[in-house]
Design a protein around this motif. Structure first.
Motif, PDB file in Angstrom:
ATOM      1  N   LEU A 178       0.625  -1.079   0.069  1.00  0.00           N
ATOM      2  CA  LEU A 178       0.295  -0.110   0.173  1.00  0.00           C
ATOM      3  C   LEU A 178       1.124   1.143  -0.178  1.00  0.00           C
ATOM      4  O   LEU A 178       0.616   2.196  -1.144  1.00  0.00           O
ATOM      5  CB  LEU A 178      -1.062   0.052   1.550  1.00  0.00           C
ATOM      6  CG  LEU A 178      -2.239  -1.072   1.355  1.00  0.00           C
ATOM      7  CD1 LEU A 178      -2.664  -0.975   2.673  1.00  0.00           C
ATOM      8  CD2 LEU A 178      -2.821  -1.561   0.201  1.00  0.00           C
TER       9      LEU A 178
ATOM     10  N   GLU B 286       1.943   1.842  -3.636  1.00  0.00           N
ATOM     11  CA  GLU B 286       1.047   2.296  -4.383  1.00  0.00           C
ATOM     12  C   GLU B 286       0.564   3.621  -4.262  1.00  0.00           C
ATOM     13  O   GLU B 286      -0.303   3.606  -5.037  1.00  0.00           O
ATOM     14  CB  GLU B 286       0.199   0.788  -5.155  1.00  0.00           C
ATOM     15  CG  GLU B 286       1.592  -0.189  -5.705  1.00  0.00           C
ATOM     16  CD  GLU B 286       2.161   0.457  -5.955  1.00  0.00           C
ATOM     17  OE1 GLU B 286       1.921   1.421  -7.416  1.00  0.00           O
ATOM     18  OE2 GLU B 286       2.282  -0.909  -6.824  1.00  0.00           O
ATOM     19  N   VAL B 287       1.207   4.273  -3.110  1.00  0.00           N
ATOM     20  CA  VAL B 287      -0.059   5.832  -3.105  1.00  0.00           C
ATOM     21  C   VAL B 287      -0.017   6.478  -3.817  1.00  0.00           C
ATOM     22  O   VAL B 287      -1.548   7.011  -4.159  1.00  0.00           O
ATOM     23  CB  VAL B 287       1.168   6.392  -1.341  1.00  0.00           C
ATOM     24  CG1 VAL B 287       0.461   8.076  -1.839  1.00  0.00           C
ATOM     25  CG2 VAL B 287       0.696   5.954  -0.287  1.00  0.00           C
TER      26      VAL B 287
ATOM     27  N   GLN C 288      -0.231   5.995  -7.108  1.00  0.00           N
ATOM     28  CA  GLN C 288      -1.789   4.843  -7.504  1.00  0.00           C
ATOM     29  C   GLN C 288      -3.078   5.694  -6.893  1.00  0.00           C
ATOM     30  O   GLN C 288      -3.937   5.698  -7.710  1.00  0.00           O
ATOM     31  CB  GLN C 288      -1.092   3.631  -8.266  1.00  0.00           C
ATOM     32  CG  GLN C 288      -2.307   3.446  -9.056  1.00  0.00           C
ATOM     33  CD  GLN C 288      -2.100   1.397  -9.585  1.00  0.00           C
ATOM     34  OE1 GLN C 288      -0.584   0.891  -9.174  1.00  0.00           O
ATOM     35  NE2 GLN C 288      -2.685   0.971 -10.015  1.00  0.00           N
ATOM     36  N   VAL C 289      -3.009   5.660  -5.749  1.00  0.00           N
ATOM     37  CA  VAL C 289      -3.880   5.890  -5.654  1.00  0.00           C
ATOM     38  C   VAL C 289      -4.596   7.747  -5.356  1.00  0.00           C
ATOM     39  O   VAL C 289      -5.855   7.400  -5.753  1.00  0.00           O
ATOM     40  CB  VAL C 289      -4.112   4.666  -3.510  1.00  0.00           C
ATOM     41  CG1 VAL C 289      -5.409   5.419  -2.531  1.00  0.00           C
ATOM     42  CG2 VAL C 289      -4.104   3.945  -3.525  1.00  0.00           C
ATOM     43  N   GLN C 290      -3.917   7.320  -4.925  1.00  0.00           N
ATOM     44  CA  GLN C 290      -4.029   9.376  -5.164  1.00  0.00           C
ATOM     45  C   GLN C 290      -4.948   9.760  -6.221  1.00  0.00           C
ATOM     46  O   GLN C 290      -6.123  10.413  -6.398  1.00  0.00           O
ATOM     47  CB  GLN C 290      -2.898   9.585  -4.876  1.00  0.00           C
ATOM     48  CG  GLN C 290      -3.233  11.554  -4.584  1.00  0.00           C
ATOM     49  CD  GLN C 290      -4.230  11.542  -2.965  1.00  0.00           C
ATOM     50  OE1 GLN C 290      -3.922  10.987  -2.080  1.00  0.00           O
ATOM     51  NE2 GLN C 290      -5.240  12.390  -3.660  1.00  0.00           N
TER      52      GLN C 290
ATOM     53  N   ALA D 286      -6.146   7.631  -8.328  1.00  0.00           N
ATOM     54  CA  ALA D 286      -7.430   7.003  -8.482  1.00  0.00           C
ATOM     55  C   ALA D 286      -8.915   8.008  -7.660  1.00  0.00           C
ATOM     56  O   ALA D 286      -9.641   8.110  -8.150  1.00  0.00           O
ATOM     57  CB  ALA D 286      -7.651   5.666  -8.704  1.00  0.00           C
ATOM     58  N   ARG D 287      -7.633   8.260  -6.890  1.00  0.00           N
ATOM     59  CA  ARG D 287      -9.102   9.258  -5.932  1.00  0.00           C
ATOM     60  C   ARG D 287      -9.468  10.216  -6.812  1.00  0.00           C
ATOM     61  O   ARG D 287     -10.334  11.050  -6.892  1.00  0.00           O
ATOM     62  CB  ARG D 287      -8.745   9.678  -5.022  1.00  0.00           C
ATOM     63  CG  ARG D 287      -8.827   8.740  -3.655  1.00  0.00           C
ATOM     64  CD  ARG D 287      -8.039   9.119  -2.075  1.00  0.00           C
ATOM     65  NE  ARG D 287      -7.886   8.413  -1.264  1.00  0.00           N
ATOM     66  CZ  ARG D 287      -7.676   8.067   0.114  1.00  0.00           C
ATOM     67  NH1 ARG D 287      -6.958   8.995   0.612  1.00  0.00           N
ATOM     68  NH2 ARG D 287      -7.836   6.892   0.568  1.00  0.00           N
TER      69      ARG D 287
ATOM     70  N   TYR E 296     -11.838   9.661  -8.978  1.00  0.00           N
ATOM     71  CA  TYR E 296     -13.278   9.273  -8.676  1.00  0.00           C
ATOM     72  C   TYR E 296     -13.920  10.683  -8.308  1.00  0.00           C
ATOM     73  O   TYR E 296     -14.801  10.899  -9.428  1.00  0.00           O
ATOM     74  CB  TYR E 296     -13.096   8.429  -7.873  1.00  0.00           C
ATOM     75  CG  TYR E 296     -14.449   8.012  -7.818  1.00  0.00           C
ATOM     76  CD1 TYR E 296     -15.099   6.848  -7.685  1.00  0.00           C
ATOM     77  CD2 TYR E 296     -15.163   9.036  -6.841  1.00  0.00           C
ATOM     78  CE1 TYR E 296     -16.086   6.157  -7.189  1.00  0.00           C
ATOM     79  CE2 TYR E 296     -16.278   8.686  -5.110  1.00  0.00           C
ATOM     80  CZ  TYR E 296     -16.669   6.987  -6.279  1.00  0.00           C
ATOM     81  OH  TYR E 296     -18.084   7.221  -5.781  1.00  0.00           O
ATOM     82  N   ASP E 297     -13.097  11.430  -8.247  1.00  0.00           N
ATOM     83  CA  ASP E 297     -14.587  12.891  -7.356  1.00  0.00           C
ATOM     84  C   ASP E 297     -14.321  13.849  -8.585  1.00  0.00           C
ATOM     85  O   ASP E 297     -15.028  14.588  -8.302  1.00  0.00           O
ATOM     86  CB  ASP E 297     -12.638  13.385  -6.484  1.00  0.00           C
ATOM     87  CG  ASP E 297     -12.522  12.438  -5.060  1.00  0.00           C
ATOM     88  OD1 ASP E 297     -13.631  11.966  -5.379  1.00  0.00           O
ATOM     89  OD2 ASP E 297     -11.703  12.843  -4.616  1.00  0.00           O
TER      90      ASP E 297
END
Lengths: 130, 130
Positions: free
Chosen positions: B107, B110-111, B113-115, B117-118, B121-122
């Motif tokens: 995790l 891959e922060v 990549q998550v950021q 994605a967020r 999404y937003d």
């Protein structure tokens, strides 16, 4: 301008790190179970709810939304009548779920050891008489 | 008499299975972080509280107690003046913590990549104007 936070190494131990938030979503009460279930394949909402025994409709919806926002779960609305909504893991979600499955298999395999530890603890720490 | 439950294969997906409870303790908001911190070595209570940034004294005490009861954490009171209390992992706790560390490293790595994605999404799901 450069954001000084860009230079920090992500750490789940830091309360404001994005990775802490992702960890909470991934390992939260229902997030881990939803990801682990989806590791077996695609699920429609109600089937997933039956698989994740005990989750409420509202909590499962919130859980899936957070995981979708984090890029771990993909939500697909199929153009059928009525529309069919299916949840699958993204490639990153599949990597996370694989780690969770390893953890789950370890815990499921050692349930007897945990149960013995609990019984011993409860014998040594009797509940106060009320 | 044999308890019929003895014949069941443990499954975290079943709401009443012991493994579900252990999983909640291990992956709860603070349980995972406490185990991961203890993977680095022994901690006294206050040092552990500083490491697990954001946890309250009460929540950390409850978390450690649940993990001790599950046989994952060992609490040792040393006969010094004042008494010194130290927490370490049991052998089973160390195995569980190792799995958690793998998940955490994934995790943390891959922060970004998550950021992304967020943010995507937003953009696609703007908050309703109130």
């Amino acid at each position: 301008m450069t954001d000084p936070a860009d230079d920090l190494i992500p750490s789940v131990f830091a309360r404001d790190c994005t990775s802490r938030g992702v960890m909470n979503n991934v390992t939260g009460r229902w997030g881990g179970l939803a990801l682990a279930a989806l590791h077996d394949g695609a699920f429609r909402f109600n089937a997933l709810r039956r698989r994740v025994d005990g989750v409420s409709e509202k909590m499962l919806a919130q859980t899936l939304q957070a995981l979708e926002r984090d890029g771990l779960v993909h939500r697909e609305v199929q153009a059928t009548i009525p529309p069919r909504v299916e949840y699958t893991l993204t490639p990153l979600g599949a990597r996370v779920a694989a780690k969770l499955i390893e953890l789950i298999e370890l815990l499921e395999g050692e349930v007897d050891q945990v149960q013995s530890a609990r019984e011993e603890y409860d014998r040594e720490h009797p509940a106060p008489v009320r």
